[in-house]
Design a protein around this motif. Structure first.
Motif, PDB file in Angstrom:
ATOM      1  N   PRO A 172       0.806  -1.228   0.000  1.00  0.00           N
ATOM      2  CA  PRO A 172       0.000   0.000   0.000  1.00  0.00           C
ATOM      3  C   PRO A 172       0.836   1.274   0.000  1.00  0.00           C
ATOM      4  O   PRO A 172       0.405   2.293  -0.527  1.00  0.00           O
TER       5      PRO A 172
ATOM      6  N   ALA B  34       1.991   1.892  -3.549  1.00  0.00           N
ATOM      7  CA  ALA B  34       0.802   2.190  -4.358  1.00  0.00           C
ATOM      8  C   ALA B  34       0.366   3.638  -4.138  1.00  0.00           C
ATOM      9  O   ALA B  34       0.012   4.352  -5.088  1.00  0.00           O
TER      10      ALA B  34
ATOM     11  N   LYS C  88      -3.291   1.988  -8.774  1.00  0.00           N
ATOM     12  CA  LYS C  88      -4.538   1.371  -8.324  1.00  0.00           C
ATOM     13  C   LYS C  88      -4.709   0.036  -9.030  1.00  0.00           C
ATOM     14  O   LYS C  88      -4.051  -0.241 -10.044  1.00  0.00           O
TER      15      LYS C  88
ATOM     16  N   ILE D 227      -1.367  -4.615 -12.131  1.00  0.00           N
ATOM     17  CA  ILE D 227      -1.598  -4.668 -10.685  1.00  0.00           C
ATOM     18  C   ILE D 227      -2.910  -5.397 -10.410  1.00  0.00           C
ATOM     19  O   ILE D 227      -3.992  -4.922 -10.760  1.00  0.00           O
TER      20      ILE D 227
ATOM     21  N   ILE E  68      -3.547  -5.040  -3.930  1.00  0.00           N
ATOM     22  CA  ILE E  68      -2.703  -4.304  -2.991  1.00  0.00           C
ATOM     23  C   ILE E  68      -2.768  -5.058  -1.664  1.00  0.00           C
ATOM     24  O   ILE E  68      -3.810  -5.132  -1.026  1.00  0.00           O
TER      25      ILE E  68
END
Length: 385
Positions: free
Chosen positions: A139, A142, A148, A174, A177
């Motif tokens: 996170p 990110a 995202k 991605i 997360i």
């Protein structure tokens, strides 16, 4: 003790400039100590991240040398091993060279069995496992790069090149997360198969194997069993605890722990001299008052206690302020160098060590003045008034 606090505070306020300079030196000493503790943990990989039920199997010579992929299944068959998962260092770079990211190619199906502290939403985990070009990210990175779920990012490697075009960029989608309860929320993980099938060099080789064991008390025996499998082969192995592996990784940059300990010792020795000198001057200026206190009934032990308490008070004020500033500074530094250190922050144990140092250094600083005050006779003290 608390009833004497007004007296101790008044004594510190007699020579405000001298007290302020002494306090400033103590603040700086403990600030540096807190920052060095932060740096030590960051550069030694933070052993707190290591699992007690995990072992690492790597090449006997060095972790930078690879192991055959076939070793992974052989390790899984060792008695006492729950499962095992491979990892490769990718050397990830995003857009610019300064944006370096801790990126690993992993055996995705077994990764979450070995590292159960890494959590993903069920749909994100499924998407990651089903797509070879997928990646999961922490996170913190990110948020830093405004990534995202669903974004496709070009990740460059400073180690590997692609066999199709000779480039070093791998597009990755991605898929999720993750959240890691151990604090490592700034790394990224993608499929080993994706790297292996497209890189130009050393196909079917892995960096190291992470082994999850049933009984941590048997770790030493299991490690020997694993290494015995490959003894006298062309690629022998060395198996150790995950904590030892992390420490060995950090030692490639030198013995950071010893260097920082030496620097901290030099800083505190200087601070000790400054504080001892301040206390010595303060006692010499108050010889007459010490005589009066003994006349009023204070024993030698009582006077000694007050001097030690005064030294600890000034050391404590400076130490707590310094450690507080170090804790705040470590957060700012962590944001600035997040791409280099997955975990950076002042470890909680620093506060406990700091309290011990405050008492120890305060007592040492007051040692000589205490000796002088305890031996001082009332007649001699009053004669010097």
């Amino acid at each position: 003790m608390f009833k004497y606090l007004p007296l101790l505070w008044a004594n510190l306020g007699r020579k405000r400039l001298r007290t302020s300079l002494t306090l400033a030196s103590i603040v700086v000493a403990f600030l540096l100590f807190g920052l060095m503790q932060t740096l030590r943990v960051a550069m030694t990989g933070s052993p707190e991240l290591a699992g007690i039920d995990r072992l690492i199997t790597m090449h006997k010579t060095s972790f930078v040398q690879s192991l055959p992929l076939a070793y992974l299944n052989r390790v899984k068959g060792v008695d006492g091993v729950v499962t095992a998962s491979s990892q490769d260092w990718f050397g990830g770079v995003y857009q610019e060279d300064r944006n370096q990211i801790a990126a690993f190619a992993i055996d995705a199906p077994t990764f979450f069995e070995v590292y159960n502290e890494y959590k993903l939403k069920p749909e994100e985990k499924q998407a990651f496992l089903q797509d070879r070009t997928a990646v999961i990210v922490g996170p913190m990175i990110a948020e830093r790069f405004k990534w995202k779920v669903g974004d496709t990012i070009p990740m460059r490697s400073n180690i590997w090149t692609r066999k199709d075009d000779g480039g070093n960029s791998w597009p990755m989608k991605i898929a999720g997360i993750y959240q890691a309860s151990n604090g490592d929320n700034q790394s990224m993980y993608f499929h080993y198969d994706y790297l292996n099938e497209s890189r130009a060099e050393i196909r079917d080789m892995i960096g190291w194997v992470v082994v999850k064991v049933k009984d941590p008390d048997r770790s030493a025996d299991i490690a020997r069993s694993i290494d015995d499998l490959f003894r006298n082969s062309s690629t022998e192995t060395k198996t150790s605890t995950e904590k030892a592996f992390i420490q060995g990784f950090a030692n490639q940059m030198g013995n950071i722990g010893k260097l920082l300990t030496f620097v901290a010792a030099a800083v505190f020795f200087t601070m000790l001299l400054v504080t001892a000198n301040t206390m010595g001057q303060a006692i010499r200026e108050r010889i007459n008052e010490i005589g009066v206190m003994k006349t009023l009934g204070f024993s030698g032990a009582g006077v000694t206690f007050l001097i030690i308490a005064e030294a600890i008070l000034v050391t404590g004020l400076g130490g707590l302020i310094g450690l507080g500033l170090a804790a705040l500074a470590s957060k700012g530094i962590g944001a600035a160098v997040a791409q280099f250190f997955p975990v950076l922050g002042m470890p909680p144990a620093t506060w406990g060590i700091g309290v011990v140092l405050i008492v120890l250094l305060g007592g040492l600083a007051a040692a000589i003045p205490c000796t002088q005050a305890s031996r001082l006779k009332i007649v001699d003290a009053l004669r010097k008034s």
